[in-house]
Design an enzyme around this catalytic site. Structure first.
Site, PDB file in Angstrom:
ATOM      1  N   SER A  40      17.013 119.419  38.454  1.00  0.00           N
ATOM      2  CA  SER A  40      15.785 119.524  39.073  1.00  0.00           C
ATOM      3  C   SER A  40      14.852 118.359  39.825  1.00  0.00           C
ATOM      4  O   SER A  40      14.563 117.933  39.039  1.00  0.00           O
ATOM      5  CB  SER A  40      14.598 120.790  38.153  1.00  0.00           C
ATOM      6  OG  SER A  40      15.365 121.566  37.761  1.00  0.00           O
ATOM      7  N   SER A  60      15.396 125.740  42.691  1.00  0.00           N
ATOM      8  CA  SER A  60      16.449 127.048  43.011  1.00  0.00           C
ATOM      9  C   SER A  60      17.885 126.038  43.761  1.00  0.00           C
ATOM     10  O   SER A  60      18.723 126.637  43.485  1.00  0.00           O
ATOM     11  CB  SER A  60      15.629 127.889  43.297  1.00  0.00           C
ATOM     12  OG  SER A  60      15.205 128.593  42.894  1.00  0.00           O
ATOM     13  N   GLN A 113       2.670 159.079  17.525  1.00  0.00           N
ATOM     14  CA  GLN A 113       3.666 158.871  18.663  1.00  0.00           C
ATOM     15  C   GLN A 113       4.749 157.895  20.086  1.00  0.00           C
ATOM     16  O   GLN A 113       5.346 157.186  20.151  1.00  0.00           O
ATOM     17  CB  GLN A 113       3.852 160.666  19.078  1.00  0.00           C
ATOM     18  CG  GLN A 113       5.475 160.778  19.352  1.00  0.00           C
ATOM     19  CD  GLN A 113       5.818 161.508  19.736  1.00  0.00           C
ATOM     20  OE1 GLN A 113       5.150 162.287  20.520  1.00  0.00           O
ATOM     21  NE2 GLN A 113       6.740 162.614  19.526  1.00  0.00           N
ATOM     22  N   GLY A 125      -7.741 144.299  20.555  1.00  0.00           N
ATOM     23  CA  GLY A 125      -8.424 142.886  20.665  1.00  0.00           C
ATOM     24  C   GLY A 125      -6.824 142.312  19.997  1.00  0.00           C
ATOM     25  O   GLY A 125      -7.602 140.530  20.452  1.00  0.00           O
ATOM     26  N   GLU A 161      16.456 127.527  33.523  1.00  0.00           N
ATOM     27  CA  GLU A 161      18.409 127.361  33.546  1.00  0.00           C
ATOM     28  C   GLU A 161      17.296 128.624  34.676  1.00  0.00           C
ATOM     29  O   GLU A 161      19.095 129.388  34.758  1.00  0.00           O
ATOM     30  CB  GLU A 161      18.461 128.128  32.241  1.00  0.00           C
ATOM     31  CG  GLU A 161      18.887 126.184  31.064  1.00  0.00           C
ATOM     32  CD  GLU A 161      19.605 126.398  30.547  1.00  0.00           C
ATOM     33  OE1 GLU A 161      20.703 126.918  30.837  1.00  0.00           O
ATOM     34  OE2 GLU A 161      19.312 125.411  29.495  1.00  0.00           O
ATOM     35  N   GLY A 162      17.096 128.217  35.784  1.00  0.00           N
ATOM     36  CA  GLY A 162      17.654 129.396  36.624  1.00  0.00           C
ATOM     37  C   GLY A 162      16.273 130.350  36.465  1.00  0.00           C
ATOM     38  O   GLY A 162      16.658 131.310  36.052  1.00  0.00           O
TER      39      GLY A 162
HETATM   40  N1  COS Z   1      31.240 127.005  38.494  1.00  0.00           N
HETATM   41  C1  COS Z   1      31.349 125.864  39.293  1.00  0.00           C
HETATM   42  N2  COS Z   1      31.601 125.687  40.687  1.00  0.00           N
HETATM   43  C2  COS Z   1      30.427 126.386  41.230  1.00  0.00           C
HETATM   44  C3  COS Z   1      30.208 127.602  40.180  1.00  0.00           C
HETATM   45  C4  COS Z   1      29.381 127.272  39.095  1.00  0.00           C
HETATM   46  N3  COS Z   1      29.669 128.857  38.099  1.00  0.00           N
HETATM   47  N4  COS Z   1      29.861 128.471  41.067  1.00  0.00           N
HETATM   48  C5  COS Z   1      29.412 127.454  42.182  1.00  0.00           C
HETATM   49  N5  COS Z   1      30.487 126.602  42.531  1.00  0.00           N
HETATM   50  C6  COS Z   1      30.848 126.190  43.737  1.00  0.00           C
HETATM   51  C7  COS Z   1      31.615 126.476  44.908  1.00  0.00           C
HETATM   52  O1  COS Z   1      32.460 127.211  45.043  1.00  0.00           O
HETATM   53  C8  COS Z   1      30.960 125.397  45.817  1.00  0.00           C
HETATM   54  O2  COS Z   1      32.614 124.844  46.066  1.00  0.00           O
HETATM   55  P1  COS Z   1      33.060 124.514  46.895  1.00  0.00           P
HETATM   56  O3  COS Z   1      32.267 123.789  48.567  1.00  0.00           O
HETATM   57  O4  COS Z   1      34.758 123.390  47.002  1.00  0.00           O
HETATM   58  O5  COS Z   1      33.366 125.962  47.520  1.00  0.00           O
HETATM   59  C9  COS Z   1      29.717 124.458  45.017  1.00  0.00           C
HETATM   60  O6  COS Z   1      29.356 124.343  44.119  1.00  0.00           O
HETATM   61  C10 COS Z   1      28.318 124.675  45.803  1.00  0.00           C
HETATM   62  O7  COS Z   1      28.388 126.338  45.198  1.00  0.00           O
HETATM   63  P2  COS Z   1      27.385 127.432  46.767  1.00  0.00           P
HETATM   64  O8  COS Z   1      27.735 127.010  47.782  1.00  0.00           O
HETATM   65  O9  COS Z   1      28.173 128.227  46.082  1.00  0.00           O
HETATM   66  O10 COS Z   1      26.288 127.340  46.043  1.00  0.00           O
HETATM   67  P3  COS Z   1      24.303 126.446  46.325  1.00  0.00           P
HETATM   68  O11 COS Z   1      24.226 125.489  47.495  1.00  0.00           O
HETATM   69  O12 COS Z   1      24.609 127.741  47.641  1.00  0.00           O
HETATM   70  O13 COS Z   1      23.744 127.265  45.296  1.00  0.00           O
HETATM   71  C11 COS Z   1      23.037 128.293  43.191  1.00  0.00           C
HETATM   72  C12 COS Z   1      24.299 128.421  44.606  1.00  0.00           C
HETATM   73  C13 COS Z   1      22.067 129.028  43.900  1.00  0.00           C
HETATM   74  C14 COS Z   1      24.088 128.912  42.571  1.00  0.00           C
HETATM   75  C15 COS Z   1      22.826 127.365  42.792  1.00  0.00           C
HETATM   76  O14 COS Z   1      21.953 126.506  43.540  1.00  0.00           O
HETATM   77  C16 COS Z   1      22.090 127.519  41.363  1.00  0.00           C
HETATM   78  O15 COS Z   1      22.383 127.805  40.250  1.00  0.00           O
HETATM   79  N6  COS Z   1      20.418 127.346  41.159  1.00  0.00           N
HETATM   80  C17 COS Z   1      19.221 127.039  39.957  1.00  0.00           C
HETATM   81  C18 COS Z   1      19.668 125.544  39.225  1.00  0.00           C
HETATM   82  C19 COS Z   1      18.922 126.527  38.113  1.00  0.00           C
HETATM   83  O16 COS Z   1      19.292 127.038  37.733  1.00  0.00           O
HETATM   84  N7  COS Z   1      18.073 125.412  38.172  1.00  0.00           N
HETATM   85  C20 COS Z   1      17.417 125.319  36.868  1.00  0.00           C
HETATM   86  C21 COS Z   1      17.239 124.028  35.727  1.00  0.00           C
HETATM   87  S1  COS Z   1      18.608 123.396  35.100  1.00  0.00           S
HETATM   88  S2  COS Z   1      17.158 123.927  33.550  1.00  0.00           S
END
Ligand code: COS
Length: 389
Positions: A135, A141, A288, A350, A373-374
């Site tokens: 992050s 996100s 209950q 309380g 973690e999302g």
């Molecule tokens: N495992 C491996 N590859 C993955 C995957 C997974 N679970 N999910 C997606 N991918 C791949 C996709 O296939 C894509 O690759 P290609 O372009 O070669 O097809 C690439 O990764 C990018 O995926 P996508 O286009 O779906 O990415 P986005 O930017 O739309 O984001 C989300 C995807 C929203 C799911 C991601 O950004 C996410 O999980 N965000 C939250 C992050 C998070 O959890 N943060 C918390 C902090 S970490 S403690």
């Protein structure tokens, strides 16, 4: 008609004996060596040193590290049981095994033998801890919008940028850091690296002042011409975002486990309290309205626990498409933890709103499981994409 061969031992949904025994060992250790300090750790926002010592001594800080690197090679369900039991008494302390797994899972899955040799033995021995840095302030996100850069310079990599909300920031020795190596390629221009705490140009900012998890440090990381050896890349350049998301597929169930543990801890305290607290001439457990709340709390915890173990077992079996179940288990369990801990505070009345009882801390600690973690909104994005693509 095909003849169905039933399983007469009925052990299909039972945990193996070693997992049940592991839980019993953890229950005892946590009650004796971690629970007594949980309130103080929260009140003083101090590191749970007693928990770290106890978990290290028993080999539970990073059980997932493979045998060949000095670890125990514990399976994903065992890792969840450890986290669940620690979280049942102290959510902050459960961040020790959680962050160690999160910070090393990418290396487990995609790291070279050389990186494993550098990082894993110190984790296995308890000498070092790990952290995961994805992050950024403007890329939460939308993780792929990160700006931290890594450029090749001779046989080294040079990192510039910053990361935020990093669990174990300032405590970890090893940081898995995602950075942009090719800005023209979007998510496929991100790579994953391992940074050591003493690397030149790497510093850690002040710790955040949080609602809960007061015993777990959360900090910003700064990289200013931070130079690391060339072999500290995880996998090939451009594969780092996929490694980061695959990591989360494996670790979101551990947040589910933490949520289940927090919820179970709150339920256990609540059951004891409602059986003791008397109003209108009888214990409040005899009303209950209270009975039904307790039943609902336990029912939802049980469902969450099964989903978490199912997700962990599927990760352990090496199933490819983990996105749905990993996100579902984290999302469901964390929503359950929030509901259960809120109801626990309600049933304490309380008293529950004071710091004299642990359910107030548990309610604050539960909240983060719906966010990190999302967020649970992102979990629903992951789930619906898996279902609708
Ligand atoms: N495992 C491996 N590859 C993955 C995957 C997974 N679970 N999910 C997606 N991918 C791949 C996709 O296939 C894509 O690759 P290609 O372009 O070669 O097809 C690439 O990764 C990018 O995926 P996508 O286009 O779906 O990415 P986005 O930017 O739309 O984001 C989300 C995807 C929203 C799911 C991601 O950004 C996410 O999980 N965000 C939250 C992050 C998070 O959890 N943060 C918390 C902090 S970490 S403690």
């Amino acid at each position: 008609m095909a003849h169905w061969q039933g399983n007469s031992s009925f052990d299909v949904f039972a945990l193996p004996d070693e997992h049940t025994e592991l839980r019993a060992v953890l229950r005892d250790l946590c009650e004796k060596q971690i629970a007594p300090y949980a309130a103080e750790v929260d009140e003083d926002s101090r590191y749970p040193d007693e928990a770290l010592t106890a978990l290290n001594a028993a080999g539970f800080s990073a059980m997932h590290i493979p045998d060949e690197y000095g670890g125990q090679g514990a399976d994903a369900v065992a890792a969840c049981i450890v986290i669940e039991e620690v979280a049942r008494v102290c959510a902050s302390s459960s961040m020790i095994p959680i962050a160690n797994k999160l910070g090393t899972q990418g290396i487990v899955l995609r790291g070279s033998d050389e990186i494993k040799q550098q990082v894993f033995p110190s984790l296995a021995s308890g000498e070092a801890m790990a952290a995961y840095a994805l992050s950024e302030r403007e890329a939460g996100s939308d993780a792929a919008a990160m700006r931290t850069r890594a450029r090749a310079d001779g046989d080294a990599w040079v990192l510039d940028g910053s990361k935020c909300w990093i669990t174990n920031g300032g405590r970890a020795t090893w940081y898995t850091v995602m950075a942009v190596t090719d800005p023209d390629k979007g998510a496929n221009g991100i790579s994953s690296f391992v940074v050591h705490k003493d690397d030149e140009g790497f510093t850690v900012g002040p710790t955040e002042r949080k609602m809960g998890l007061h015993g777990s440090p959360t900090a910003e990381l700064y990289f200013e011409k931070c130079r690391i050896p060339g072999d500290r890349i995880i996998g090939e350049p451009g594969t780092g975002f996929k490694t980061a998301l695959t990591t989360l597929d494996h670790t979101r169930p551990t947040i589910g486990a933490q949520a289940v543990g927090i919820a179970q801890g709150a339920l256990d305290h609540t059951i004891a309290y409602v059986k003791d607290r008397k109003q209108f001439g009888k214990t409040i457990s005899q009303f209950q309205g209270v009975e039904f709340m307790i039943a609902d709390m336990a029912m939802k915890i049980e469902a969450a626990r099964l989903m978490v173990y199912s997700a962990a077992a599927r990760a352990e079996r090496g199933e490819e498409k983990l996105g749905f179940i990993a996100s579902a288990s984290k999302c469901f369990a964390s929503d359950v933890a929030m509901e259960v801990t809120t109801n626990a505070v309600q049933l304490f009345g309380g008293a529950g709103y004071t710091r004299d009882f642990p359910v107030e801390r548990m309610m604050r600690d539960a909240k983060i499981t719906q966010i990190y973690e999302g967020t649970n909104q992102i979990q629903r994005v992951v789930m619906s994409r898996a279902l609708l693509r």
